[in-house]
Design a protein around this motif. Structure first.
Motif, PDB file in Angstrom:
ATOM      1  N   PRO A 131       5.696  40.694  -5.577  1.00  0.00           N
ATOM      2  CA  PRO A 131       6.457  41.287  -4.423  1.00  0.00           C
ATOM      3  C   PRO A 131       5.987  40.532  -3.222  1.00  0.00           C
ATOM      4  O   PRO A 131       6.959  40.552  -2.393  1.00  0.00           O
ATOM      5  N   LEU A 132       4.714  40.126  -2.793  1.00  0.00           N
ATOM      6  CA  LEU A 132       4.347  39.477  -1.755  1.00  0.00           C
ATOM      7  C   LEU A 132       5.342  38.216  -1.456  1.00  0.00           C
ATOM      8  O   LEU A 132       5.597  37.954  -0.378  1.00  0.00           O
ATOM      9  N   LEU A 133       5.609  37.452  -2.542  1.00  0.00           N
ATOM     10  CA  LEU A 133       6.372  36.350  -2.686  1.00  0.00           C
ATOM     11  C   LEU A 133       8.064  36.820  -2.027  1.00  0.00           C
ATOM     12  O   LEU A 133       8.522  35.941  -1.387  1.00  0.00           O
ATOM     13  N   ILE A 134       8.361  37.818  -2.669  1.00  0.00           N
ATOM     14  CA  ILE A 134       9.784  38.236  -2.457  1.00  0.00           C
ATOM     15  C   ILE A 134       9.787  38.578  -0.863  1.00  0.00           C
ATOM     16  O   ILE A 134      10.809  38.254  -0.364  1.00  0.00           O
ATOM     17  N   LEU A 135       8.634  39.332  -0.496  1.00  0.00           N
ATOM     18  CA  LEU A 135       8.712  39.821   1.006  1.00  0.00           C
ATOM     19  C   LEU A 135       8.661  38.476   1.855  1.00  0.00           C
ATOM     20  O   LEU A 135       9.509  38.447   2.774  1.00  0.00           O
ATOM     21  N   PHE A 136       7.864  37.515   1.400  1.00  0.00           N
ATOM     22  CA  PHE A 136       7.983  36.198   2.381  1.00  0.00           C
ATOM     23  C   PHE A 136       9.313  35.602   2.362  1.00  0.00           C
ATOM     24  O   PHE A 136       9.736  34.933   3.480  1.00  0.00           O
ATOM     25  N   VAL A 137       9.918  35.360   1.212  1.00  0.00           N
ATOM     26  CA  VAL A 137      11.164  34.909   1.230  1.00  0.00           C
ATOM     27  C   VAL A 137      12.169  35.560   2.047  1.00  0.00           C
ATOM     28  O   VAL A 137      13.075  34.933   2.594  1.00  0.00           O
ATOM     29  N   LEU A 138      12.126  36.652   2.025  1.00  0.00           N
ATOM     30  CA  LEU A 138      13.097  37.529   2.577  1.00  0.00           C
ATOM     31  C   LEU A 138      12.878  37.533   4.327  1.00  0.00           C
ATOM     32  O   LEU A 138      13.644  37.326   5.109  1.00  0.00           O
ATOM     33  N   VAL A 139      11.663  37.309   4.664  1.00  0.00           N
ATOM     34  CA  VAL A 139      11.350  37.212   6.213  1.00  0.00           C
ATOM     35  C   VAL A 139      11.995  35.791   6.633  1.00  0.00           C
ATOM     36  O   VAL A 139      12.203  35.724   7.559  1.00  0.00           O
ATOM     37  N   VAL A 140      11.597  34.923   5.767  1.00  0.00           N
ATOM     38  CA  VAL A 140      12.124  33.504   6.047  1.00  0.00           C
ATOM     39  C   VAL A 140      13.550  33.508   6.177  1.00  0.00           C
ATOM     40  O   VAL A 140      14.142  32.882   7.326  1.00  0.00           O
ATOM     41  N   ILE A 141      14.134  34.010   5.562  1.00  0.00           N
ATOM     42  CA  ILE A 141      15.835  34.234   5.351  1.00  0.00           C
ATOM     43  C   ILE A 141      16.192  34.705   6.519  1.00  0.00           C
ATOM     44  O   ILE A 141      17.147  34.460   7.262  1.00  0.00           O
ATOM     45  N   LEU A 142      15.654  35.891   7.060  1.00  0.00           N
ATOM     46  CA  LEU A 142      15.845  36.661   8.267  1.00  0.00           C
ATOM     47  C   LEU A 142      15.841  35.995   9.492  1.00  0.00           C
ATOM     48  O   LEU A 142      16.702  35.913  10.385  1.00  0.00           O
ATOM     49  N   ASN A 143      14.794  35.339   9.631  1.00  0.00           N
ATOM     50  CA  ASN A 143      14.317  34.584  10.611  1.00  0.00           C
ATOM     51  C   ASN A 143      15.450  33.422  10.835  1.00  0.00           C
ATOM     52  O   ASN A 143      15.927  33.047  12.068  1.00  0.00           O
ATOM     53  N   ILE A 144      15.890  32.827   9.624  1.00  0.00           N
ATOM     54  CA  ILE A 144      17.061  31.795   9.844  1.00  0.00           C
ATOM     55  C   ILE A 144      18.114  32.332  10.189  1.00  0.00           C
ATOM     56  O   ILE A 144      19.027  31.721  11.266  1.00  0.00           O
ATOM     57  N   MET A 145      18.562  33.462   9.721  1.00  0.00           N
ATOM     58  CA  MET A 145      19.739  34.157  10.120  1.00  0.00           C
ATOM     59  C   MET A 145      19.812  34.446  11.440  1.00  0.00           C
ATOM     60  O   MET A 145      20.719  34.686  12.377  1.00  0.00           O
ATOM     61  N   GLN A 146      18.571  35.078  12.019  1.00  0.00           N
ATOM     62  CA  GLN A 146      18.361  35.549  13.511  1.00  0.00           C
ATOM     63  C   GLN A 146      18.478  34.253  14.498  1.00  0.00           C
ATOM     64  O   GLN A 146      19.204  34.656  15.589  1.00  0.00           O
ATOM     65  N   ILE A 147      18.482  33.193  14.103  1.00  0.00           N
ATOM     66  CA  ILE A 147      18.329  31.967  14.789  1.00  0.00           C
ATOM     67  C   ILE A 147      19.941  31.448  14.832  1.00  0.00           C
ATOM     68  O   ILE A 147      20.756  31.055  15.867  1.00  0.00           O
ATOM     69  N   LYS A 148      20.564  31.345  13.398  1.00  0.00           N
ATOM     70  CA  LYS A 148      21.704  30.613  13.027  1.00  0.00           C
ATOM     71  C   LYS A 148      23.055  31.395  13.133  1.00  0.00           C
ATOM     72  O   LYS A 148      23.876  30.957  14.075  1.00  0.00           O
ATOM     73  N   CYS A 149      22.626  32.673  12.774  1.00  0.00           N
ATOM     74  CA  CYS A 149      24.053  33.645  12.810  1.00  0.00           C
ATOM     75  C   CYS A 149      23.586  34.921  13.021  1.00  0.00           C
ATOM     76  O   CYS A 149      23.762  35.912  11.919  1.00  0.00           O
ATOM     77  N   PRO A 150      23.201  35.347  14.104  1.00  0.00           N
ATOM     78  CA  PRO A 150      22.768  36.772  14.739  1.00  0.00           C
ATOM     79  C   PRO A 150      23.902  37.942  14.443  1.00  0.00           C
ATOM     80  O   PRO A 150      23.764  38.980  14.133  1.00  0.00           O
ATOM     81  N   GLN A 151      25.261  37.356  14.702  1.00  0.00           N
ATOM     82  CA  GLN A 151      26.377  38.104  14.673  1.00  0.00           C
ATOM     83  C   GLN A 151      26.564  38.831  13.417  1.00  0.00           C
ATOM     84  O   GLN A 151      27.331  39.981  13.498  1.00  0.00           O
TER      85      GLN A 151
END
Length: 616
Positions: free
Chosen positions: A528-548
């Motif tokens: 679960p900690l690994l899945i949470l880490f991956v989700l946070v990384v993906i969200l951070n990238i999306m917030q920068i690249k495609c926030p719309q």
């Protein structure tokens, strides 16, 4: 006849007073002014860019042609003295790394062997963390990989189990240059560059491990490929050894202070042989004599040579500072740790000051431009030559830690860019694999084949990592990640220490402790900690690249409590400590400077003035 839409040239009075009405001068001055402004803005941006190569100060002294003979002699004597002093300090710096490695080995004691012989080591994730911990404990990937190769050669570990441990040793080796970067914490921009230059090694190793470990678990690629390569090793014979080039220079000094018995260290790792029961890692016998087997003295270290003769350790044959001391290994290790850190910090600070004083004049400019320049017509080839240079230099010094730690202060003062240090670091990863290959060639019998196989796994692991994260510029993710860490540590300097502790001690130790609870505890907590880490990384990238495409609530992390998405609350706690008084004062002064309002002209002199313009 002058056309109505053609502007006449300015008259002399305008030129003499320095006032030219561009409305009567066409577009030429306007274009020139725009071009000049663009050049100034580009120059100012380079000045404000903390990652730009530092412009070396021109030598304000008299030119060489204008100097007298005595002044020339003084200049030559001064520069020669600086070079000799810098080389002497570099020698002390390298020796301090040897002392640092010895101190960690003494403090760790038999823990190294206990960690390697853990029954849960067959779990690949646990094996990876064990590789990190062992390398941090012995402060040398060369030593840890040699121990792993010896265990494979002795049949204690099989190749399948040793592969993740070899990967972990790659990560653990970068702890040394991360520690070295802390010595430049006094200057914010130097620390930014030095920490990024040190952690670009970490980022590459972590990303390579995450990628190749998953592939290895799924397919067994490295194990199968090296199995085919060693299927017919008729050319392989025992008798490998150790390359000693830099050691010949440093050992005369380091052996006066401390000498460790590597045979005892290997025996603790494998858990086999008479030396496995030794209680101290400090060398007891420096000489051995051939004696009759019947006259073997009790309590002496013996090695059988033939039926009539055996090598026996000679008592009182060593001469170094901590020989036959009453202190325990841990106490000696702590003394060496403190002493080595003092020598390391002092040497690095003085080296940086000397280099800063020497980086002046035309010759220094030429050296700096040569290091960071690209090969004409084939600039893409420069990085691969840098990889080759890094591999050769690491092979010569037989330590990637020494090579990358020497680069760190140069990156900090801006002589070498982070981008140029990246291929040099990748080359050092290739160069350090030669130690494991030499250790493997020292084996014999059936274990020799498996030892060579695991050494080849180490080599191809680094080669595949380079093929993933270097040839395609877009894939050089370690560079922006390291720069992000550098920016963070420049703003919150305590973050560097937290990063060091978490990445090299707490995280591997936490996973290792989870493994003691069995595979279910490891998977139910770790997954679960690994899945949470991956989700946070993906969200951070999306917030920068495609926030719309994200919902409003996920476009930023403000919906979380501030301690969960910002380091500012922790920064206030750290600055409140008495030991951080200097940093607190500097921060307050910086905040005051940010509040200063700059008085601007009213704009009456310039009709193009915009009252809403907020630029300085």
């Amino acid at each position: 006849m002058v056309a109505f839409n053609q502007d006449p040239p300015p008259y002399d009075g305008q030129m003499d007073n320095g006032h030219v009405n561009t409305a009567y001068n066409g577009d030429t001055p306007s274009k020139a002014a725009d071009k000049e402004r663009e050049v100034q803005e580009r120059s100012q941006a380079k000045v404000n860019d903390p990652w730009a190569i530092v412009e070396l100060v021109e030598d304000s002294g008299p030119k060489w042609s204008e100097m007298s003979t005595s002044d020339k002699a003084k200049r030559i004597l001064l520069n020669t003295s600086k070079i000799c002093l810098a080389l002497s300090l570099l020698y002390m710096f390298i020796c301090s790394l040897d002392f640092l490695s010895a101190s960690f080995r003494l403090i760790a004691g038999k823990t190294t062997g206990d960690v390697l012989n853990n029954e849960y080591v067959r779990n690949p994730v646990v094996g990876l963390m064990i590789g990190i911990l062992v390398t941090v404990l012995v402060q040398s990937s060369s030593t840890s990989t040699s121990i792993i190769v010896s265990m494979v050669s002795a049949g204690i570990l099989d190749v399948h189990v040793a592969v993740p441990m070899i990967m972990g040793s790659n990560i653990g080796t970068s702890v040394t240059n991360t520690i070295v970067s802390l010595t430049q914490v006094g200057d914010r921009n130097e620390f930014r560059r030095a920490f990024a230059g040190a952690t670009v090694h970490d980022m590459f190793n972590w990303m390579t491990v995450f990628t190749l470990l998953i592939i290895e678990i799924a397919t067994g690629m490295l194990e199968k490929m090296t199995t085919v390569m060693v299927a017919d090793l008729g050319w392989a014979t025992g008798g490998g050894g150790e390359v000693k080039l830099l050691k010949y220079i440093t050992e005369p000094f380091t052996k006066i202070v401390i000498q460790l018995d590597k045979e005892v260290l290997n025996a603790w790792g494998t858990g086999e042989g008479e030396l496995a029961n030794e209680t101290s890692l400090i060398k007891r016998y420096c000489k051995k004599e051939c004696m009759e087997a019947s006259t073997t003295a009790p309590l002496l270290l013996t090695t059988t040579i033939a039926s009539e003769c055996e090598k026996v350790g000679v008592p009182h044959s060593c001469h170094f500072l901590f020989y036959e001391t009453s202190l325990t290994d841990s106490q000696v290790g702590i003394i060496l740790l403190i002493g080595s850190l003092l020598i390391l910090c002092t040497a690095l600070v003085l080296i940086v000051k000397i280099l800063n004083s020497m980086m002046k004049g035309k010759m220094a400019v030429i050296i700096k431009k040569t290091i960071n320049a690209d090969i004409p017509y084939v600039p893409w080839l420069t990085g691969y030559i840098a990889i080759l240079v890094g591999a050769v230099m690491t092979f010569l010094v037989q330590s990637s830690s020494i090579f990358t730690s020497t680069l760190t202060p140069l990156i900090g003062i801006g002589v070498i860019s982070v981008e140029r240090s990246y291929p040099l670091t990748l080359g050092s990863n290739i160069g350090t694999t030669t130690t494991a290959l030499l250790a493997a060639m020292a084996g014999e019998g059936e274990g020799l084949v498996y030892a060579i196989q695991i050494a080849l796994v180490h080599l191809f692991f680094n080669i595949f990592g380079i093929l993933l994260f270097y040839p395609i510029p877009f894939m050089r993710f370690p560079i922006p990640l390291a720069k992000k860490l550098g920016d963070t540590t420049a703003k919150y300097r305590w973050f560097a220490i937290m990063y060091l502790i978490v990445m090299f001690f707490i995280l591997p130790g936490f996973i290792f402790l989870l493994s003691l609870g069995g595979p279910y505890a490891l998977y139910f907590v770790g997954l679960p900690l690994l899945i949470l880490f991956v989700l946070v990384v993906i969200l951070n990238i999306m917030q920068i690249k495609c926030p719309q495409i994200l919902p409003n609530v996920l476009k930023n992390w403000n919906w979380l409590p501030k301690p969960l998405h910002s380091l500012s609350p922790y920064d206030k706690c750290c600055l409140a400590l008495p030991c951080c008084k200097t940093c607190r004062t500097a921060t307050e002064e910086s905040n005051e400077l940010e509040k200063v309002e700059v008085e601007k002209p009213t704009g009456l002199e310039n009709q193009g003035y915009d009252s809403n313009d907020t630029r300085f």
